[in-house]
Design a protein around this motif. Structure first.
Motif, short mmCIF file in Angstrom:
data_model
loop_
_atom_site.label_atom_id
_atom_site.label_comp_id
_atom_site.label_asym_id
_atom_site.label_seq_id
_atom_site.Cartn_x
_atom_site.Cartn_y
_atom_site.Cartn_z
N UNK A 792 0.84 -1.19 0.00
CA UNK A 792 0.00 0.00 0.00
C UNK A 792 0.87 1.25 0.00
N UNK A 793 0.57 2.16 -0.93
CA UNK A 793 1.33 3.40 -1.06
C UNK A 793 0.36 4.57 -0.91
N UNK A 794 0.67 5.48 0.01
CA UNK A 794 -0.17 6.65 0.26
C UNK A 794 0.25 7.80 -0.66
N UNK A 795 -0.67 8.21 -1.53
CA UNK A 795 -0.39 9.34 -2.41
C UNK A 795 -0.43 10.65 -1.65
N UNK A 796 -1.39 10.78 -0.75
CA UNK A 796 -1.51 11.95 0.12
C UNK A 796 -2.30 11.53 1.35
N UNK A 797 -2.87 12.50 2.06
CA UNK A 797 -3.56 12.17 3.31
C UNK A 797 -4.81 11.34 3.09
N UNK A 798 -5.43 11.42 1.92
CA UNK A 798 -6.70 10.72 1.70
C UNK A 798 -6.63 9.64 0.63
N UNK A 799 -5.71 9.73 -0.30
CA UNK A 799 -5.67 8.78 -1.41
C UNK A 799 -4.52 7.79 -1.24
N UNK A 800 -4.78 6.55 -1.65
CA UNK A 800 -3.75 5.52 -1.55
C UNK A 800 -3.92 4.55 -2.70
N UNK A 801 -2.83 3.86 -3.02
CA UNK A 801 -2.81 2.85 -4.06
C UNK A 801 -2.43 1.51 -3.44
N UNK A 802 -3.18 0.46 -3.78
CA UNK A 802 -2.88 -0.89 -3.33
C UNK A 802 -2.51 -1.74 -4.53
N UNK A 803 -1.36 -2.39 -4.43
CA UNK A 803 -0.90 -3.32 -5.47
C UNK A 803 -0.81 -4.71 -4.83
N UNK A 804 -1.46 -5.69 -5.42
CA UNK A 804 -1.51 -7.03 -4.83
C UNK A 804 -1.26 -8.08 -5.88
N UNK A 805 -0.68 -9.20 -5.45
CA UNK A 805 -0.45 -10.34 -6.33
C UNK A 805 -0.75 -11.63 -5.56
N UNK A 806 -1.20 -12.65 -6.26
CA UNK A 806 -1.43 -13.94 -5.63
C UNK A 806 -1.06 -15.06 -6.58
N UNK A 807 -0.72 -16.19 -5.98
CA UNK A 807 -0.46 -17.42 -6.73
C UNK A 807 -1.26 -18.54 -6.06
N UNK A 808 -2.18 -19.11 -6.81
CA UNK A 808 -2.94 -20.26 -6.33
C UNK A 808 -2.29 -21.54 -6.84
N UNK A 809 -2.23 -22.53 -5.97
CA UNK A 809 -1.64 -23.83 -6.32
C UNK A 809 -0.22 -23.65 -6.85
N UNK A 810 0.63 -23.11 -5.99
CA UNK A 810 2.02 -22.82 -6.37
C UNK A 810 2.73 -24.05 -6.91
N UNK A 811 2.42 -25.21 -6.34
CA UNK A 811 3.09 -26.44 -6.76
C UNK A 811 2.54 -26.99 -8.08
N UNK A 812 1.48 -26.35 -8.61
CA UNK A 812 0.84 -26.79 -9.85
C UNK A 812 0.45 -28.27 -9.77
N UNK A 813 -0.03 -28.65 -8.61
CA UNK A 813 -0.41 -30.04 -8.37
C UNK A 813 -1.79 -30.31 -8.96
N UNK A 814 -1.93 -31.44 -9.62
CA UNK A 814 -3.22 -31.85 -10.16
C UNK A 814 -3.99 -32.59 -9.08
N UNK A 815 -4.95 -31.92 -8.49
CA UNK A 815 -5.81 -32.53 -7.48
C UNK A 815 -7.13 -32.95 -8.13
#
Length: 849
Positions: A792-815
């Protein structure tokens, strides 16, 4: 003698010199009633004052007569009293109270008399407010004389001071704030796993989505994904529209949004929650001990509430990820009127992302979309998108009565075309899934001890599929519609500091229609049912001193009628008990009886293009009875210094289920037999929280068994019998950075395999598969590792930017999520396996203000 006399005279002179100034000061600061002072002025200056007695009553002033002119004296009176003194002529004057005055004060801590800088001073009934300066002072001009000031500061009790009281003071009045001291029992409410998740004394779990911390694999506070981090809640097929709570099917969950029952909960046919999380304020989950104000949902209640107060200013945000884009805002129109909205739409029909590819591979497995695309001479094209839009109007009639209007629209739309290059034929199939809901709530606070809530809603769910087969003359049209209206009155009476009494009544009318139309061979079916439920309810809540015992007991009466077919009265008691065992240790006992009249059935695996196979139907007390449950649980909790331990054992017995509602894919699929299931198990949670870390280990044991008297064998494992589930997860927070990593292990679900010796029965036409005993085999274990990160990065007192990433099934396992068997056109057995998501990346960027 002369020297002594001289000495005494000197002492006398010094005494006079010292006493006279003191006397003068004392005389000047002596207070006298204003009415007395005005009479003295009238005598001394031969003038007359005209005023109402109440205007000067209770006001005292300093004696300021000596060595002053009349003009100077009157000006001093104006400053001391704040009164409006006007000269009519040289002899007559009028005195009246000013409508607007100027006041000042100084806010102090009454314990140490330290100045309280930054305290909020609010003029009640106006928009005027300010904060105290570094020395605790404030000064307000044009303040209505008859108003009061509200003075508040974090850590202190709020204080109210009338303007007239301030006017009586010489100079700026000192206002002393009392420190707010609350002795909390830190083991009654537990915050665990991550920030924003709490376990309440009544056994429920609450999630504050705006404060929700990192969870592995979750980049947005998706409600139905987040609750799967809790013990006893999971989805065996990795969707949010098929959540299994303590061994129950998804249709046994009562899902509410702002008091409205939801019959559709997912986008992308179940992979994404259909509820925008950024206006959702609180989510409450009941696995047992449900309050009597809730009906339905024999497995659980999931209650979502959006923000319920008018915002002080415009707030909102917008974001985009690999699947969809959304925006939301809270807009105050006036002090008493506000508006909220959220909108979301998929980008999948515009942009093909890795997440979309993974989702489509998962959701279209073994559907007519995938099966038709397997032919080399066939070209296929699908267009898919989803959207949701929600809004809420907030109107405060006054401080004690508030109206809230909510509406929600959800849609999934799939168009699938098929072109046969050999015969140059093109066919098109459609699937539309929509949910439209609207509700109104009236909240009233009649006194400090009595309040009421009126909740009314209408919801409409519609699922339509038009399936055109390779032979264009053959078409299949299917439709499932649910219409429901409900009104509920609930009252809360605070009998004493320790006793609360809830009473209410709810009326619900549900109509469900199922339509099927086949052109070749000609077949048409149109079945509609209506059920009405009258449900009065009552519940007592009792707390001992320091919450040593927290006890709730109540009952709900459901009078159910299905037109002229049947009527039934069900009595549903509910119990919650939470009690202190020792320092940092508490025990709990929960119990409930519940029922429901709506269920989802699967008639064919290729229903609705094989994507949305389930359709809603109503109980008729014959082919499908009313589903009823009895559940009890006992638990113990320990919490101290960031460490939490929870252990809970439970037993649940559910009657009135059908093989059609349980998703059988073996010899029992079309029987429609009526039976029961019972599940008992244990849930264990260990959680350690440090300043920047939180790590938890949860384990769930379930033994879930069916009992069908007319099947052989009569008793066998439930389709959702996942015996062992283990989750090991952790989160790390460093300033504006959050990271989550977690691994889940669970044993496979039961399946039924064909008999090895004689797999096919050729003695019947058409041939059938000879199956082994029901659910006598199991799938391999399920293992998945997920991770997510957010900055999370605050641009000023009221505005902010959120950058997010995710990885599902990192092992690439076939369930393997599910496996079943069927005969192909050559009367050979085919094995159909539904597998889990593969390695699935996702990322999002959001701006909020």
């Amino acid at each position: 003698m002369e020297k002594m006399l001289t000495k005494h005279i000197t002492k006398l002179c010094l005494g006079i010199l010292l006493v006279v100034p003191l006397y003068g000061n004392a005389q000047e600061t002596t207070k006298i009633p204003l009415a007395t002072f005005l009479s003295q002025l009238e005598r001394d200056f031969n003038i007359k004052f005209s005023y109402v007695d109440d205007t000067v009553a209770g006001i005292e002033v300093s004696n300021i007569l000596e060595n002053r002119s009349l003009i100077a004296i009157l000006e001093q009176l104006r400053q001391q009293t704040g009164l409006d003194i006007k000269e009519l002529n040289k002899r007559y004057y009028t005195i009246a109270q000013k409508d607007k005055v100027t006041v000042c004060g100084r806010v102090l801590d009454n314990f140490a008399k330290n100045t309280v800088a930054g305290a909020t001073i609010e003029v009640l009934g106006t928009k005027t407010s300010l904060v105290t300066d570094a020395e605790g002072y404030f000064n307000l001009a044009n303040v209505p004389r008859k108003q009061s000031l509200k003075i508040r500061y974090l850590g202190y009790l709020t204080k109210y001071v009338s303007v007239s009281e301030l006017l009586k003071s010489q100079g700026c009045k000192e206002i002393l704030l009392s420190q707010y001291v609350e002795q909390l029992n830190e083991v009654v409410i537990y915050e665990y796993l991550t920030r924003g998740i709490k376990k309440q004394p009544n056994g429920s779990i609450t999630l504050n989505t705006s404060k929700l911390g990192a969870l592995p694999g979750v980049i947005e506070p998706d409600v139905l994904q987040s609750i799967q981090a809790l013990p006893g809640i999971k989805s065996v097929n990795e969707t949010v529209s098929d959540i299994n709570v303590r061994g129950g099917t998804n249709d046994q969950n009562l899902i509410l949004w702002n008091g409205i029952k939801m019959y559709q909960s997912g986008h992308f046919f179940g992979l994404i929650s259909a509820f925008n999380p950024y206006l959702t304020d609180k989510v409450t989950v009941f696995k047992n001990g449900t309050p009597t104000s809730y009906g339905d949902g024999v497995s659980s209640v999931i209650n979502m509430e959006t923000k319920n107060e008018i915002a002080n200013g415009i707030t909102g945000g917008a974001g985009i990820n690999f699947i969809n884009a959304d925006a939301f805002a809270q807009i105050p129109i006036t002090e008493k009127l506000g508006f909220q909205f959220s909108a979301r739409r998929s980008i999948t029909d515009i942009l093909n992302t890795p997440a979309y590819s993974s989702f489509t591979n998962r959701i279209f497995q073994d559907t007519q979309i995938e099966n038709r695309a397997a032919n080399e001479n066939i070209e296929t094209d699908e267009t898919f998108y989803f959207y949701d839009f929600s809004g809420k109007v907030l109107y405060d009639i006054n401080e004690n009565q508030k109206i809230r209007l909510s509406f929600l629209s959800i849609a999934n739309d799939l168009d699938f075309s098929r072109t046969d290059n050999e015969f140059m034929e093109t066919t098109q199939s459609l699937l539309d899934q929509t949910n439209l809901s609207a509700g109104v709530q009236l909240q009233s606070q009649w006194s400090s001890n009595f309040s009421s809530l009126v909740n009314a809603y209408y919801t409409n769910y519609n699922l339509e599929a038009e399936n055109v087969f390779p032979n264009p003359s053959q078409q299949l049209f299917q439709k499932n519609t649910v219409e429901e209206t409900s009104i509920k009155l609930e009252t809360q009476l605070r009998v004493s500091d320790r006793v609360n009494w809830t009473n209410g009544y709810q009326y619900t009318e549900t109509g469900i229609t199922n339509t099927a139309n086949v052109t070749t061979p000609a077949f048409q079916s149109d079945v509609k049912g209506v059920i009405r439920i009258h449900a009065p309810f009552t519940q007592f809540q009792y707390n001992t001193a320091n919450d040593g015992i927290i006890f709730g007991l109540g009952t709900r009466l459901n009078f159910i009628e299905n037109r002229d077919t049947f009527s039934k009265l069900l009595i549903e008691p509910r119990l919650t008990l939470n009690f202190k065992l020792a320092d940092y240790w508490r025990g709990s006992l929960l119990g409930e009886f519940k029922s429901q009249t709506t269920n989802q059935v699967i008639d064919l695996e290729q229903n609705f293009l094989g994507i949305e196979k389930r359709r809603w139907i109503l109980s008729d007390d014959n082919e499908l009875p009313i589903t009823q449950s009895k559940q009890g649980s006992m638990g113990v909790n320990y919490a101290r210094n960031g460490f939490y331990f929870g252990l809970e054992g439970f037993y649940k017995f559910v009657t009135g289920i059908s093989t059609r509602t349980q998703g059988f894919q073996n010899q029992n699929q079309f029987n429609g037999e009526i039976g029961n299931y019972q599940v008992y198990g244990t849930e264990v949670l260990l959680n350690q929280k440090w300043n920047n870390y939180s790590a938890w280990l949860s384990y769930t044991y379930n033994k879930n068994e069916y009992m069908f008297a007319s099947l052989t064998p009569m008793r066998f494992p439930n389709n959702l019998d996942v015996r062992h589930t283990v989750n090991l997860s952790g989160t790390y927070t460093l300033e504006n950075f959050e990271f989550g990593l977690g691994a889940t292990y669970r044993t496979g679900i039961p399946i039924t395999r064909p008999d090895e010796l004689t797999p096919i029965n050729d003695s019947e036409f058409p041939p059938k598969i000879n199956f082994r005993p029901s659910n006598s085999s199991r799938l391999p274990e399920y293992i998945r590792v997920d991770a997510s990160a957010k900055y999370q990065y605050h641009l000023n007192r009221v505005a902010k930017i959120d950058i997010a990433m995710s990885l599902l099934n990192i092992l690439d396992r076939t369930n393997i999520l599910n496996s079943y068997f069927r005969l192909n056109d050559a009367n050979e057995i085919e094995t159909v396996e539904n597998v889990s998501l593969g390695l699935t990346p996702n990322a999002s960027v959001r701006i909020s203000f």
